[in-house]
Design a protein around this motif. Structure first.
Motif, PDB file in Angstrom:
ATOM      1  N   TYR A  73      30.794  35.068  43.594  1.00  0.00           N
ATOM      2  CA  TYR A  73      32.136  35.618  43.389  1.00  0.00           C
ATOM      3  C   TYR A  73      32.294  36.156  41.974  1.00  0.00           C
ATOM      4  N   LEU A  79      38.978  39.484  42.929  1.00  0.00           N
ATOM      5  CA  LEU A  79      39.224  38.092  43.283  1.00  0.00           C
ATOM      6  C   LEU A  79      39.919  37.366  42.138  1.00  0.00           C
ATOM      7  N   GLN A  80      40.669  36.340  42.517  1.00  0.00           N
ATOM      8  CA  GLN A  80      41.353  35.504  41.536  1.00  0.00           C
ATOM      9  C   GLN A  80      41.292  34.060  42.023  1.00  0.00           C
ATOM     10  N   PRO A  81      40.843  33.111  41.184  1.00  0.00           N
ATOM     11  CA  PRO A  81      40.794  31.708  41.627  1.00  0.00           C
ATOM     12  C   PRO A  81      42.157  31.236  42.110  1.00  0.00           C
ATOM     13  N   HIS A 100      39.383  31.483  46.525  1.00  0.00           N
ATOM     14  CA  HIS A 100      39.799  32.632  45.736  1.00  0.00           C
ATOM     15  C   HIS A 100      40.737  33.510  46.565  1.00  0.00           C
TER      16      HIS A 100
END
Length: 341
Positions: A73, A79-81, A100
């Motif tokens: 990732y 993407l964002q945690p 994510h």
């Protein structure tokens, strides 16, 4: 057909040395040169352990991957945690693995990193063993991503977005001279009982098209392993007959942890491809003996000819303590050598 009978191989991952786990949690204390040295040392150790065991096929132990999916990732944009979706406490289970959120269309501007891993393996490995690269397939890779409902409505939409990235990484591995590639799709085996298996086959074959006929291609089908816990419905029969249409030379099948349940179904796979049978249980700290391995290989030979049979651990070894992994691999290779005689 594989080059030697009863070939000994591995899936991909190998335990981290303890100091690498510490280092991975304290990366801000190291410079770039420190990190490169640390990774080289860890890969060299993984190689040595595999060579000492006597394996015919080795990997880099996936020493740069802190998590099967999540390490990839870091190569993706969009993407964002999502820490709210991850359970933090209580008994280990797959919902403790990071998730994510997708915040924009996914891209992979610099590839997925597998080519760099393979080049490091080539640089550090001795002559003799076959060198193998492994990479998650797009369906499995999508597993910890939360579709936003707008750009991607469901996991299959995310899978289709990831498919070109994995395809191109496989093509780049072939271009780099990688002679053996495993595409890990355990999510397909875990969900074969309730999803469209023909759709899985179509996704898989489009993903690997660049390697067919150019590198020895295999897939790994297991039922999950997070801190020794499976996650899927642990039966082979839902995969048949559709998974026989995978464009692969070899299929890896989890057997030891399931006490060789459905072993007779190996004969169906052997009609279409070589079969790497998981005869070492990576989720159990019973250390198999060479005699155990001989007995298990004899059972497999009732359904898979020796020239099409490979033996391997059930799954990657990343969740198994290194001291146990070394003993298990050594026993596997000794038992296979005895059966070759």
């Amino acid at each position: 057909m594989q080059p030697i009978p009863i070939r000994t191989t591995v899936i991909g991952s190998y335990p981290f040395p303890g100091w690498l786990e510490f280092g991975s949690q304290n990366m801000d204390q190291f410079g770039k040169a420190d990190i490169e040295e640390m990774i080289d040392d860890a890969v060299s150790i993984a190689i040595k352990d595999q060579v000492d065991a006597g394996l015919d096929v080795i990997t880099d132990g996936e020493q740069t991957r802190l998590d099967f999916n999540l390490s990839f990732y870091g190569f993706l944009k969009g993407l964002q945690p999502n820490h709210d979706e991850t359970r933090k406490f209580g008994p280990p289970a797959h919902d403790q693995r990071g998730k994510h959120s997708i915040v924009e269309p996914l891209t992979a501007p610099n590839g997925l990193g597998a080519v760099e891993e393979f080049k490091r393996l080539v640089r550090l490995a001795p002559e003799g063993p076959t060198l193998k690269a492994s990479i998650p397939g797009p369906y499995t890779l999508a597993g910890r991503m939360i579709p936003d409902g707008k750009i991607y409505k469901d996991r299959f939409d995310v899978t289709e977005a990831l498919l070109p990235f994995v395809h191109d990484e496989i093509a780049a591995l072939v271009e780099a001279g990688c002679q053996e590639i495993t595409v890990d799709e355990p999510s397909m085996s875990c969900y074969a009982y309730k999803e469209d298996t023909k759709r899985f086959v179509d996704i898989f074959n489009r993903t690997v098209a660049a390697a067919v006929g150019k590198s020895r291609l295999s897939t790994h089908l297991c039922f999950g392993n997070f801190k020794g816990r499976p996650v899927g419905y642990r039966k082979l029969y839902p995969m048949l007959p559709d998974f026989l249409d995978f464009d692969v030379d070899e299929i890896h099948v989890e057997m030891a942890n399931r006490e060789f349940d459905e072993i007779e179904l190996l004969a169906h796979f052997a009609e279409k491809m070589d079969v790497a049978v998981g005869i070492i249980d990576v989720k159990n700290y019973y250390i198999e003996t060479p005699e155990d391995v001989v007995e298990r290989i004899k059972a497999c030979l009732k359904y898979v000819p020796a020239e099409k049979l490979a033996v391997a651990p059930d799954c990657g070894l990343s969740q198994t303590a290194r001291w146990a992994a070394k003993k298990k691999l050594s026993a596997m290779c000794k038992g296979a050598a005895e059966m070759r005689k």
